[in-house]
Design a protein around this motif. Sequence first.
Motif, PDB file in Angstrom:
ATOM      1  N   ALA A 148      42.819   1.187  78.257  1.00 12.02           N
ATOM      2  CA  ALA A 148      44.371   1.674  78.935  1.00 12.02           C
ATOM      3  C   ALA A 148      45.397   1.121  77.890  1.00 12.02           C
ATOM      4  O   ALA A 148      46.369   1.569  77.882  1.00 12.02           O
ATOM      5  N   HIS A 149      45.269   0.207  77.117  1.00  7.57           N
ATOM      6  CA  HIS A 149      46.279   0.335  75.490  1.00  7.57           C
ATOM      7  C   HIS A 149      46.366   1.503  74.641  1.00  7.57           C
ATOM      8  O   HIS A 149      47.419   1.978  74.175  1.00  7.57           O
ATOM      9  N   ILE A 150      45.014   1.833  74.950  1.00  2.01           N
ATOM     10  CA  ILE A 150      45.081   2.692  73.861  1.00  2.01           C
ATOM     11  C   ILE A 150      45.850   4.251  74.048  1.00  2.01           C
ATOM     12  O   ILE A 150      46.910   4.666  73.594  1.00  2.01           O
ATOM     13  N   GLU A 151      45.893   4.743  76.099  1.00  2.00           N
ATOM     14  CA  GLU A 151      46.789   5.202  76.166  1.00  2.00           C
ATOM     15  C   GLU A 151      48.277   4.749  76.293  1.00  2.00           C
ATOM     16  O   GLU A 151      49.402   6.214  76.219  1.00  2.00           O
ATOM     17  N   ALA A 152      48.296   3.781  76.294  1.00  2.00           N
ATOM     18  CA  ALA A 152      49.669   3.482  75.952  1.00  2.00           C
ATOM     19  C   ALA A 152      50.025   2.835  74.691  1.00  2.00           C
ATOM     20  O   ALA A 152      51.853   2.872  74.593  1.00  2.00           O
ATOM     21  N   ASP A 153      49.054   3.769  73.530  1.00  2.00           N
ATOM     22  CA  ASP A 153      49.607   3.899  72.719  1.00  2.00           C
ATOM     23  C   ASP A 153      49.705   2.128  72.358  1.00  2.00           C
ATOM     24  O   ASP A 153      50.837   2.218  71.313  1.00  2.00           O
TER      25      ASP A 153
END
Length: 202
Positions: A148-153
Amino acid sequence: MKKIFHNKIIIASVILVLIISLAACGGKTDEKANTDAPKTSVTANQDKDKVEDKGTDEAPVETPADKETESSQPTEKPANKPTEKPAGHTHSWKEHTVTEQVWVSNIVPVYETQRVQVGTNKVSDGDYWHCNCGAVIPMSESDDHVFAHIEADEPDNGYTQEHFHEAPVYEDKQVQVGTRDDGHYETKTRVDYYYCDCGARK
């Protein structure tokens, strides 16, 4: 005949003299014997009349023997009165005892078996992911959080740490839950009061 008559007169005179002498001697004896109790005038006149009247019966003459008999009679004396007062009574105390059943207590503790905590043990809860955002997530759920953090950059860094908790340790032990009286009766003698033979008590 005249001579016989003359002789009778002489004999009668002699007898008369003897009677008068005896009466006089008896009077002296009575007077001597009764020196402590003088005769009254009436008694004296009666005695005189008896002496002069020789044809009547003579009064009985009181002899010294009669006086002794009278004086020998015991005379009643008044009873002697006590001169001292009786001493006061001193009590002699004695014990009066009574026998009775007396309960003798014997208090003892009462125990029962209980499961009690005796300490703690350190128990592992597994590894947790400590995300840089401050979330602490069990490792079994950490992947979704990281993606979720990766997708939100966003940064997805963090660290893994094993967690522990303290678990209580129990044991079965004898625990005192109260007391009971295991006493018994004994026959005992005690003094309940003191008494005197006069009837007093204390």
